[in-house]
Write an enzyme that holds these catalytic residues in place. Structure first.
Site, PDB file in Angstrom:
ATOM      1  N   CYS A  61     -11.101  51.933  34.777  1.00  0.00           N
ATOM      2  CA  CYS A  61     -11.329  51.133  33.457  1.00  0.00           C
ATOM      3  C   CYS A  61     -12.226  50.014  34.023  1.00  0.00           C
ATOM      4  O   CYS A  61     -11.683  49.198  34.551  1.00  0.00           O
ATOM      5  CB  CYS A  61     -10.215  50.858  32.745  1.00  0.00           C
ATOM      6  SG  CYS A  61     -10.332  49.801  31.329  1.00  0.00           S
ATOM      7  N   CYS A  64     -10.868  46.712  32.586  1.00  0.00           N
ATOM      8  CA  CYS A  64      -9.676  46.250  33.346  1.00  0.00           C
ATOM      9  C   CYS A  64     -10.194  45.591  34.612  1.00  0.00           C
ATOM     10  O   CYS A  64      -9.437  44.641  35.014  1.00  0.00           O
ATOM     11  CB  CYS A  64      -8.690  47.462  33.586  1.00  0.00           C
ATOM     12  SG  CYS A  64      -8.324  48.247  32.187  1.00  0.00           S
TER      13      CYS A  64
END
Length: 142
Positions: A61, A64
């Site tokens: 991600c 993230c």
């Protein structure tokens, strides 16, 4: 023989002394709780005396990769708030329990209850506001 026993006893004592030093050092700044399973989540997050910001993330991600270090930087210096990081790939049960549909997902837990949450990469002001509220710097509702 007693000399050998004394030497073997000294070694664990030295290990405990170095462990004590590491423990006392970690009390100054919080360490990030890396959650590996449900039991660890219950013990270190739900039963924590301090509020906990839980960051559900994944290695793949991209948002993230921005949010996780930002949360660590903002929370680790605090003594009254912990950060827990949950890898969604390794913790399917927690993802299901907390109905995480997208990452990053951040859930604020206080006294074992969810008190706030957000999904995605949000503005720094929103993150700071949540951290301040959770750490008691600002009263909730203000």
């Amino acid at each position: 023989m007693s000399n050998a026993i004394c030497k073997s006893l000294r070694s664990p004592v030295r290990n405990l002394a170095s462990l004590k030093k590491a423990i006392s050092t970690s009390l100054v700044h919080n360490e990030t709780i890396l959650v590996r399973n449900n039991e660890e989540f219950i013990n270190k997050v739900m039963n924590n005396d301090k509020p906990v910001i839980v960051n559900f993330h994944a290695e793949w991600c991209e948002p993230c990769k921005i949010l996780t270090p930002q949360l660590k930087q903002l929370i680790e210096p605090l003594t009254d708030l912990d950060l827990a990081v949950v890898d969604v790939e390794d913790n399917a049960d927690l993802v299901h329990t907390f109905e995480v549909k997208a990452v990053p997902a951040v859930i604020a837990i206080k006294n074992g209850l969810i008190v706030d949450k957000f999904i995605g990469l949000v503005e720094t002001d929103m993150i700071t506001c949540l951290i301040n509220r959770m750490s008691g710097k600002k009263k909730e509702g203000t």
